[in-house]
Motif scaffolding. Structure first.
Motif, PDB file in Angstrom:
ATOM      1  N   ASP A 220     -34.205  36.919  12.189  1.00  0.00           N
ATOM      2  CA  ASP A 220     -34.900  36.024  11.267  1.00  0.00           C
ATOM      3  C   ASP A 220     -35.134  36.668   9.907  1.00  0.00           C
ATOM      4  O   ASP A 220     -35.549  35.984   8.960  1.00  0.00           O
ATOM      5  CB  ASP A 220     -36.215  35.523  11.873  1.00  0.00           C
ATOM      6  CG  ASP A 220     -37.122  36.632  12.368  1.00  0.00           C
ATOM      7  OD1 ASP A 220     -36.616  37.645  12.887  1.00  0.00           O
ATOM      8  OD2 ASP A 220     -38.355  36.476  12.268  1.00  0.00           O
ATOM      9  N   ASN A 268     -44.771  35.589  13.067  1.00  0.00           N
ATOM     10  CA  ASN A 268     -44.055  34.484  12.415  1.00  0.00           C
ATOM     11  C   ASN A 268     -42.754  34.142  13.119  1.00  0.00           C
ATOM     12  O   ASN A 268     -42.277  33.010  13.039  1.00  0.00           O
ATOM     13  CB  ASN A 268     -43.780  34.811  10.946  1.00  0.00           C
ATOM     14  CG  ASN A 268     -44.911  34.352  10.039  1.00  0.00           C
ATOM     15  OD1 ASN A 268     -45.902  33.796  10.490  1.00  0.00           O
ATOM     16  ND2 ASN A 268     -44.762  34.598   8.739  1.00  0.00           N
ATOM     17  N   SER A 269     -42.182  35.120  13.805  1.00  0.00           N
ATOM     18  CA  SER A 269     -40.918  34.881  14.503  1.00  0.00           C
ATOM     19  C   SER A 269     -41.092  33.944  15.690  1.00  0.00           C
ATOM     20  O   SER A 269     -40.110  33.373  16.163  1.00  0.00           O
ATOM     21  CB  SER A 269     -40.328  36.210  14.977  1.00  0.00           C
ATOM     22  OG  SER A 269     -40.262  37.155  13.933  1.00  0.00           O
ATOM     23  N   TYR A 272     -41.577  30.318  13.132  1.00  0.00           N
ATOM     24  CA  TYR A 272     -40.642  29.858  12.106  1.00  0.00           C
ATOM     25  C   TYR A 272     -39.249  30.469  12.307  1.00  0.00           C
ATOM     26  O   TYR A 272     -39.106  31.633  12.688  1.00  0.00           O
ATOM     27  CB  TYR A 272     -41.124  30.260  10.711  1.00  0.00           C
ATOM     28  CG  TYR A 272     -42.525  29.827  10.380  1.00  0.00           C
ATOM     29  CD1 TYR A 272     -42.814  28.501  10.070  1.00  0.00           C
ATOM     30  CD2 TYR A 272     -43.568  30.754  10.346  1.00  0.00           C
ATOM     31  CE1 TYR A 272     -44.103  28.104   9.752  1.00  0.00           C
ATOM     32  CE2 TYR A 272     -44.861  30.367  10.030  1.00  0.00           C
ATOM     33  CZ  TYR A 272     -45.122  29.042   9.740  1.00  0.00           C
ATOM     34  OH  TYR A 272     -46.399  28.662   9.427  1.00  0.00           O
ATOM     35  N   GLN A 277     -38.452  30.795   7.040  1.00  0.00           N
ATOM     36  CA  GLN A 277     -39.081  31.943   6.390  1.00  0.00           C
ATOM     37  C   GLN A 277     -38.444  32.202   5.024  1.00  0.00           C
ATOM     38  O   GLN A 277     -39.146  32.556   4.060  1.00  0.00           O
ATOM     39  CB  GLN A 277     -38.965  33.179   7.281  1.00  0.00           C
ATOM     40  CG  GLN A 277     -39.795  33.089   8.557  1.00  0.00           C
ATOM     41  CD  GLN A 277     -39.672  34.313   9.422  1.00  0.00           C
ATOM     42  OE1 GLN A 277     -40.019  35.419   9.008  1.00  0.00           O
ATOM     43  NE2 GLN A 277     -39.181  34.137  10.651  1.00  0.00           N
ATOM     44  N   GLY A 281     -40.768  31.021   1.971  1.00  0.00           N
ATOM     45  CA  GLY A 281     -41.168  32.211   1.240  1.00  0.00           C
ATOM     46  C   GLY A 281     -40.926  32.062  -0.251  1.00  0.00           C
ATOM     47  O   GLY A 281     -41.627  32.661  -1.070  1.00  0.00           O
ATOM     48  N   TRP A 286     -44.923  26.104   3.721  1.00  0.00           N
ATOM     49  CA  TRP A 286     -45.380  26.493   5.050  1.00  0.00           C
ATOM     50  C   TRP A 286     -46.052  25.363   5.819  1.00  0.00           C
ATOM     51  O   TRP A 286     -46.033  25.352   7.052  1.00  0.00           O
ATOM     52  CB  TRP A 286     -46.331  27.691   4.945  1.00  0.00           C
ATOM     53  CG  TRP A 286     -45.690  28.895   4.341  1.00  0.00           C
ATOM     54  CD1 TRP A 286     -45.914  29.423   3.099  1.00  0.00           C
ATOM     55  CD2 TRP A 286     -44.679  29.725   4.926  1.00  0.00           C
ATOM     56  NE1 TRP A 286     -45.122  30.527   2.881  1.00  0.00           N
ATOM     57  CE2 TRP A 286     -44.355  30.733   3.989  1.00  0.00           C
ATOM     58  CE3 TRP A 286     -44.019  29.718   6.150  1.00  0.00           C
ATOM     59  CZ2 TRP A 286     -43.406  31.724   4.251  1.00  0.00           C
ATOM     60  CZ3 TRP A 286     -43.080  30.709   6.410  1.00  0.00           C
ATOM     61  CH2 TRP A 286     -42.778  31.700   5.474  1.00  0.00           C
TER      62      TRP A 286
END
Length: 679
Positions: A220, A268-269, A272, A277, A281, A286
């Motif tokens: 990711d 976060n993995s 998302y 991401q 980002g 988000w």
């Protein structure tokens, strides 16, 4: 939150008062600790004590159970030319392994040497397989962002000034570069070729070969770490499709091998995709990530497990064995060498993110994480039977007692919470305090003394001051406790033990001497427990022998243990504990502990036994084996040849194939020709 332990009673006031260290008069009152050997019993996986890139000496010392070849450089590694691309970690450069004789390749590559070490030390191997679709094109240095080709850059390699960091002087990314500058396309056939090569050298996974394969490393984050070949984030569908293709290739090449994925970088993995991401980002989306929205609003981790289950349902083959994600504490200063007072306290609190529903993560996360229960719940809901792994974590301060305290706390949490596999990123040196934290669980006495394999109930009225973990050991049924004093001051606490009484051994490590583990005075454990004083900033391992049971018989342990055997006879000069550590169809792993109970030292030993049901040893560590028919002999290695009189011991382990039952313990063991008693 403080909870008084339910096992404390008036009877505890009569418990033996024991100074686990000196200075009881100055010690403050500590929280009550309670241990019940009959409650909350479950197996502790030996694989939670793993590391990435440990040297051979440390691996032997810790009897390292699993050893990982991982990190960003393994996402683009080619075993055929023994070259890896170092990605954003080092200027996107291809760098060949300069210790290899190119004429021997693919034999003798850096990855081969890694497996060679594991075979020698008895560790199971995790190798990272590239899923990214690119690998170094040749055995030669090359740059992903050549200054001559793509212009001036923000930073360049001091030793290779043509290799830049892929950013223009104003900090914006260079785009439109050619991936073929460093890399060539690969397919799942690359995985087939590599595993074929590994099997030719080491055998299949179930016969002593490479047991585990990571399905890449933090895919990711490819859009950042490997943006010279993968500038866009990896979406839900492509992650699934690549896992299907490469996971299936692993299982076809070696059906006994175990796979770990998706190997995300952190919390976060689980939520998302790499695509979200990447996009969010840059754009701040988000609250409504587009890739997640296109997949029914389902978090990536849950969706991924659903897809892996669907593959097994459709094809009859499990291509994912471990749900694997990394965790690095996000609290400011914790990951690193900071040891100011505030960071030390924060580092020790932050381990609660692994399990505690009341702990709000003191970082940008700002919510309870409960990382291990979160992952286990995802598995239970979406793909039951999948194990849970954390193949990278790091709580910092390897060279300081504070890092050792945090590491000991983490190892205790891993066992108590039922994690299946973990590997520290990266390994400490043999002399660093974090290495001693591992020794307190793996080799506290320098002779293989280890924390038990069956977790039992252990609670503290204040986990932030004194953390306690307990487990029963299969070989001798000893109850092992690890107490971590995180308070910064010496503490005296009542310790209630339900189920044990007798004379216990005490080992401790702390900032009074960072170079050794001290063997303290024995302590007496009464029917209701004991009172102990625990030094400031210390880890204490207490070993309570099987002794007298003072409560109803414990429930059966889920971990295998040796068959019952008679008590040693007065004339016996040795005992042998033979333990089945793990087993699978057609094979098993065993551990053996020899104790010299005689009045004379043994200098040089061999242990002999005979199998009755077709077992055949295929690999050993901490001893050299020879087998002729059913007869097996294991001979000491140089460093464990001496068995001092009246208690000197040595341990070794081995892998074996079988046609019968692995739990068939040999009827008799002989040490240098003398019959030993089985225990």
């Amino acid at each position: 939150m403080r909870i008084r332990a339910l096992l404390i009673s008036v009877g505890l006031l009569a418990a033996a008062t024991v100074q686990v260290s000196g200075g009881a008069a100055q010690a403050a009152a500590g929280p009550v600790l309670s241990v019940d050997a009959s409650a909350s019993r479950h197996a502790i996986s030996p694989y939670v004590y793993g590391m990435n890139f440990a040297d051979a000496a440390l691996a032997r010392d810790l009897r390292l159970p699993v050893h990982r070849w991982g990190g960003n450089a393994t996402t683009r590694y080619d075993f055929r030319n023994d070259t890896s691309n170092r990605a954003a970690d080092w200027y996107f450069e291809n760098i060949p392994n300069d210790n290899t004789d190119p004429s021997t390749l693919p034999d003798g590559s850096d990855s081969d040497e890694f497996v060679d070490q594991n075979v020698a030390t008895g560790a199971d191997t995790i190798l990272t397989l590239p899923l990214i679709g690119w690998a170094p094109k040749a055995r030669a240095k090359a740059c992903g962002f050549s200054v001559a080709k793509y212009g001036p850059q923000q930073s360049t390699d001091p030793w290779q000034p043509d290799c830049g960091n892929g950013k223009k002087p104003d900090g914006t990314n260079i785009t439109g570069n050619d991936p073929h500058d460093t890399s060539a396309e690969i397919t799942p056939a690359y995985v087939t070729d590599w595993i074929t090569h590994l099997k030719s050298r080491y055998g299949a996974a179930n016969s002593g070969g490479v047991r585990f394969y990571n399905l890449d490393n933090e895919p990711d984050l490819w859009f950042s770490t490997h943006r010279d070949v993968r500038p866009e984030g990896l979406g839900y569908d492509e992650l699934r499709d690549r896992t299907y293709a490469y996971g299936a290739a692993v299982k076809a090449a070696d059906p006994g091998a175990k796979t770990l994925g998706p190997v995300g970088w952190g919390l976060n993995s689980l939520i998302y995709s790499g695509l979200d991401q990447d996009v969010c980002g840059r754009t701040g989306c988000w609250s409504n990530p587009p890739d997640k929205a296109a997949h029914g609003g389902q978090d990536l981790g849950a969706w991924y497990l659903d897809q892996m289950k669907a593959y097994e349902s459709a094809h009859g083959t499990r291509i994912l064995d471990y749900f694997d994600n990394h965790i690095y504490p996000q609290q400011s200063g914790v990951l690193g060498d900071n040891v100011d007072a505030a960071t030390q306290a924060l580092r020790l609190r932050s381990t609660r993110q692994l399990w505690d529903p009341t702990y709000v993560d003191e970082s940008w996360i700002n919510t309870p994480v409960q990382f291990i229960p979160r992952m286990k719940n995802l598995v239970a809901q979406h793909y039951p039977g999948t194990k849970v792994a954390i193949t990278e974590y790091n709580w910092g301060a390897f060279g300081h007692i504070n890092g050792a305290l945090a590491q000991a706390d983490v190892l205790g949490i891993f066992g108590r919470e039922g994690l299946d596999l973990a590997t520290l990123w990266t390994a400490p040196t043999t002399a660093q305090p974090v290495a001693y934290a591992f020794r307190m669980f793996r080799n506290y006495d320098g002779a293989g003394g280890a924390f038990g394999e069956t977790s039992v109930k252990a609670t503290s009225a204040d986990q932030d001051k004194l953390a306690v973990y307990a487990a029963e050991r299969a070989a001798d049924q000893a109850l092992t406790l690890v107490v971590v004093n995180k308070s910064g001051g010496e503490l005296t606490s009542d310790v209630a033990l339900t189920g044990r009484a007798g004379t216990a051994q005490v080992y401790r490590y702390g900032d009074a001497d960072l170079t050794t583990i001290q063997h303290g005075a024995n302590l007496t454990v009464s029917a209701s427990g004991f009172t102990g004083t625990f030094p400031a900033n210390s880890i204490t391992t207490i070993v309570v022998p099987k002794g007298t049971t003072t409560s109803p018989s414990p429930s059966p342990s889920p971990s295998p243990s040796p068959s019952p055997s008679p008590s040693p006879s007065p004339s016996a000069s040795c005992t042998v504990a033979y333990t089945i550590v793990n087993q699978w169809q057609g094979g098993f792993q065993a551990g053996v502990k020899i104790v010299n109970t005689g009045a004379s030292a043994v200098n040089g030993w061999h242990l002999d036994w005979t199998y009755a049901n077709g077992q055949k040893v295929t690999q050993s560590w901490n001893g050299s084996y020879n087998q002729s028919g059913a007869n097996v002999s294991v001979v000491n290695v140089n460093w464990n040849a001496s068995l001092p009189a009246k208690g000197g011991s040595a341990e070794f382990g081995f892998l074996a194939s079988r046609t019968g039952t692995a739990n068939d313990v040999p009827a008799q063991f002989k040490l240098n020709g003398a019959t030993c008693v089985k225990v």
